[in-house]
Design a protein around this motif. Sequence first.
Motif, PDB file in Angstrom:
ATOM      1  N   PHE A 129       0.839  -1.188   0.000  1.00  0.00           N
ATOM      2  CA  PHE A 129       0.000   0.000   0.000  1.00  0.00           C
ATOM      3  C   PHE A 129       0.877   1.242   0.000  1.00  0.00           C
ATOM      4  O   PHE A 129       1.923   1.260   0.623  1.00  0.00           O
ATOM      5  N   ASP A 130       0.441   2.286  -0.698  1.00  0.00           N
ATOM      6  CA  ASP A 130       1.109   3.571  -0.515  1.00  0.00           C
ATOM      7  C   ASP A 130       0.273   4.384   0.476  1.00  0.00           C
ATOM      8  O   ASP A 130      -0.719   3.901   1.008  1.00  0.00           O
ATOM      9  N   GLU A 131       0.686   5.632   0.726  1.00  0.00           N
ATOM     10  CA  GLU A 131       0.021   6.419   1.772  1.00  0.00           C
ATOM     11  C   GLU A 131      -1.435   6.691   1.413  1.00  0.00           C
ATOM     12  O   GLU A 131      -2.287   6.839   2.274  1.00  0.00           O
ATOM     13  N   GLN A 132      -1.732   6.767   0.121  1.00  0.00           N
ATOM     14  CA  GLN A 132      -3.105   7.037  -0.296  1.00  0.00           C
ATOM     15  C   GLN A 132      -3.984   5.793  -0.208  1.00  0.00           C
ATOM     16  O   GLN A 132      -5.177   5.867  -0.423  1.00  0.00           O
ATOM     17  N   GLY A 133      -3.353   4.656   0.056  1.00  0.00           N
ATOM     18  CA  GLY A 133      -4.132   3.437   0.127  1.00  0.00           C
ATOM     19  C   GLY A 133      -4.218   2.711  -1.201  1.00  0.00           C
ATOM     20  O   GLY A 133      -4.957   1.752  -1.345  1.00  0.00           O
ATOM     21  N   GLU A 134      -3.457   3.192  -2.205  1.00  0.00           N
ATOM     22  CA  GLU A 134      -3.435   2.497  -3.486  1.00  0.00           C
ATOM     23  C   GLU A 134      -2.597   1.232  -3.342  1.00  0.00           C
ATOM     24  O   GLU A 134      -1.533   1.240  -2.736  1.00  0.00           O
TER      25      GLU A 134
END
Lengths: 118, 218
Positions: free
Chosen positions: B17-22
């Motif tokens: 996951f990245d910080e945006q939740g992608e």
Amino acid sequence: MANATDLIRSVENLKEEVPNLAPGDTVKVHVRIVEGNRERVQIVQGVVISIRGSGINKSFTVRRTASHGVGVERTFLLHSPRVERVEVIRNAHVRRAKLYYLRERSGKSARLRERRDQ
Amino acid sequence: MAMKGILGKKVGMTQIFDEQGEVTPVTVIEAGPCYVAQKKTLERDGYTAVQLGFEEIKASRATKPKLGHLAKNNLPALRYLREFRVEDHSELSEGQKLDVGVFEVGDRVDVIGTSKGRGFAGVVKRHGFGGGPRTHGQSDRLRAPGAISSGSTPGRVYKGLRMAGRMGGSRVTVQNLEVALVDPERNLLAVKGAVPGAREGLLVIREARKTSVSKRRR
């Protein structure tokens, strides 16, 4: 060389703490929503009707009945940073892992008997 | 360095996951440490290249010629030796150790591996043929290749016609994968997307030869 599973797990950014969910639980999911450059938290309340996957891929589906008896289901990845917090409000006594039969029910027949352990 | 490259082993796939939740699907590679086993020069070898060695093994498992070759630079016994063609290798010295630090997150790389062997595969699996009709009284036609040539003219089957045969187990390059994670401490590298071959298979990772439009956009 370290075990392959351990190496993979070390890369995954799992949350340190995740709620212990069970099918039938009534939950409040705090979802982070980004609108443009503003961020807010939306709360989705409903019944957990399905839990699937494991590890970083674990997800759960929350069903709630919106206005006019229209059912709304949303699926969340448990470890996603978008899922800020999950509050368990109520446990229910259910006899299966997937509560898809709730989709065909509404009103009184869609109720779940509360579970009170210990 | 004129060209970045390293050898590694496929560990497996997961997602991050990245910080945006992608969510990004990634392949984890245990890459390096690699040693510069030899520098090929124009004067002596007719071309310039860097030979990298990877994965230490017991000396008793290596052939004596290989041990002798590695001993020139006081290197331990290594399982794999692979060459990277470079224009200029003046920055490198023989015996030097390289780790995944040569790459950084966001770099584009080509990954070369040996695809999984599929054995003797039919034409549907091997070449993506549609097979024959399933109904209307058909028997034995489901995965058949159809006609392979005409009659008296040309009176033969053309060379190179796609037919059933051995599939997989060949060298495959996947171009332009994005580096998603670099961890020099644990010798780990993660690239976005899938990579050829089975787990534990040798991978050659090099700087992307062609850079796509998507990189410029990012």
